[in-house]
Design an enzyme around this catalytic site. Structure first.
Site, PDB file in Angstrom:
ATOM      1  N   TYR A 124     -18.146   8.192 -40.611  1.00  9.56           N
ATOM      2  CA  TYR A 124     -17.117   7.572 -39.498  1.00  9.56           C
ATOM      3  C   TYR A 124     -17.374   6.284 -39.391  1.00  9.56           C
ATOM      4  O   TYR A 124     -16.648   5.506 -38.560  1.00  9.56           O
ATOM      5  CB  TYR A 124     -17.604   8.484 -38.443  1.00  9.56           C
ATOM      6  CG  TYR A 124     -16.717   9.506 -38.130  1.00  9.56           C
ATOM      7  CD1 TYR A 124     -16.817  10.929 -39.019  1.00  9.56           C
ATOM      8  CD2 TYR A 124     -15.424   9.624 -37.107  1.00  9.56           C
ATOM      9  CE1 TYR A 124     -15.998  11.799 -38.887  1.00  9.56           C
ATOM     10  CE2 TYR A 124     -14.767  10.721 -37.144  1.00  9.56           C
ATOM     11  CZ  TYR A 124     -15.081  11.790 -38.003  1.00  9.56           C
ATOM     12  OH  TYR A 124     -14.234  12.924 -37.682  1.00  9.56           O
ATOM     13  N   ASP A 248     -18.557  16.563 -35.807  1.00 13.39           N
ATOM     14  CA  ASP A 248     -17.174  16.595 -35.464  1.00 13.39           C
ATOM     15  C   ASP A 248     -16.797  17.887 -36.082  1.00 13.39           C
ATOM     16  O   ASP A 248     -15.944  18.810 -35.128  1.00 13.39           O
ATOM     17  CB  ASP A 248     -16.518  15.410 -36.415  1.00 13.39           C
ATOM     18  CG  ASP A 248     -15.072  15.544 -36.037  1.00 13.39           C
ATOM     19  OD1 ASP A 248     -14.710  15.767 -34.855  1.00 13.39           O
ATOM     20  OD2 ASP A 248     -14.272  15.304 -36.958  1.00 13.39           O
TER      21      ASP A 248
END
Ligand code: NAD
Length: 354
Positions: A124, A248
């Site tokens: 990310y 996530d």
């Protein structure tokens, strides 16, 4: 004491659920001075960016924000507002509880999990090389030269950095969290057998830091096995500590175990600042219809109240939400009801006094 809180309603269903949460916080008797800051698609049209600097400055000043979801514009070249906020304010810890409330249909009534996700590194971080670009061609050359790796010419590349420094602080955070909230154990999820030099750093650092916390039981598990246990016996798990991408995915899975995105609260925390936001997105399919489930945002606001040391009010809000779910008569369509966002918020407000 009056708290100053930056309220970012966001877009899509954001303003609807933010209104509901604000109403509940005020009805719980907490004095808040709201500094409302717009971000997202409408702001992008007006100001040319979905996250103007003034929003960041406002959070830096108040130190605490309650944020609704914000749409990530596709194909405009802007990175996600949510990822940008986490990086700019160094909100390195994502905290997402998944607790079963009686009355909510589930196969797993005993679930009470918290996912703690490293928020700033990993895939990310945004280190990306586009397929066919001159930079990617140079990177391919360098990889051949450095170690003989041959990446296909038609590949795009995303880099996965995981540092000792970045891992140490999230491990400390997770173990402190477990200690503070009397959690039984912490499971570190990883794939260190395959990604030896990124997940390997995460696992080794976690186990090293864990030695400083002999009172907290730390376990480790490969993330695929963790996914299996979450589907099979999630009630045997407690705190899950994960690098960014796994965190996530697994936190959405955990949300699904206990009633879905309409109930999933979350927080992004750093040493300096705290931004509370539900796990769900802006839900364009139901935006503006008045049927969004406000409970995720209301439970998120309750997490914020704990952070502001308003534990009594936070507990009252959580009890009121539990009451609405147990009663089951006033629910939004995602939970099988016919109620509106406002009707659910009103039911929570009524529950505050009973
Ligand atoms: P989403 O969470 O918005 O929606 C997924 C599904 O869940 C939809 O069917 C939606 O109607 C439903 N849903 C979500 N929240 C709900 C609620 N409170 N009540 C009832 N139903 C609800 O996910 P998506 O469609 O993948 O994303 C839409 C946009 O939101 C994208 O632009 C995405 O980037 C953004 N997003 C933002 C955040 C954030 O701001 N933190 C998080 C996730 C996604």
């Amino acid at each position: 004491m009056r708290h100053r809180v930056t309220l970012v309603p966001g877009d899509g269903i954001g303003p609807e659920v933010a209104d509901a949460a604000r109403t509940v916080v005020e009805a719980a008797g907490v004095a808040v001075e709201w500094d409302v800051q717009e971000a997202g698609s409408a702001v992008l049209e007006r100001e040319g960016t979905p996250l103007p600097d003034r929003v960041l400055e406002a959070v830096r000043e108040s130190r605490t924000a309650l944020k609704g979801p914000v749409t990530t514009p596709v194909g405009t070249g802007f990175r996600s507002v949510n990822v940008a906020l986490r990086q700019e304010l160094d909100l390195f810890a994502g905290v997402r509880p998944a607790r079963h409330f009686p009355g909510v249909a589930t196969r797993h009534p005993g679930v009470d999990l918290v996912t703690i996700r490293e928020n700033t590194e990993d895939l990310y971080q945004g280190i990306e090389f586009e397929r066919g670009s001159p930079e990617t061609a140079r990177l391919r050359e360098a990889l051949i030269e450095l170690a003989g790796y041959r990446v296909p010419e038609d590949a795009g590349i995303t880099v996965k950095p995981i540092s000792v420094t970045g891992t140490r602080r999230i491990v400390r955070f997770a173990l402190e969290h477990a200690r503070r909230y009397g959690r039984k154990h912490v499971t570190v999820g990883h794939k260190a057998n395959i990604m030896k030099f990124s997940d390997g750093v995460f696992l080794a650092t976690a186990l090293e830091v864990a030695r400083e916390y002999p009172d907290v039981e730390v376990r480790e598990m490969q993330v695929d096995e963790l996914a299996m246990w979450l589907a099979w016996e999630p009630e045997t798990l407690d705190v899950l500590l994960l690098p960014n991408l796994y965190g996530d995915i697994i936190s959405d899975l955990a949300a699904g175990l206990v009633g879905g995105l309409g109930l999933a609260a979350g927080a992004n925390l750093g040493w300096e600042y705290a931004v509370f936001e539900p796990v769900h997105g802006s839900a364009p399919d139901i935006a503006g219809k008045g049927v969004a489930n406000p409970l995720a945002m209301i439970l998120t606001a309750a997490m914020m109240l704990h952070h502001l040391a308003e534990d009594g009010a936070a507990a009252r809000v959580e009890r009121a939400v539990a009451g609405v779910l147990q009663d089951g008569r006033t629910l939004t369509p995602d939970m099988g009801g016919t109620g509106s966002t406002d009707a659910v918020a009103e039911a929570v407000v009524r529950g505050l006094t009973t």
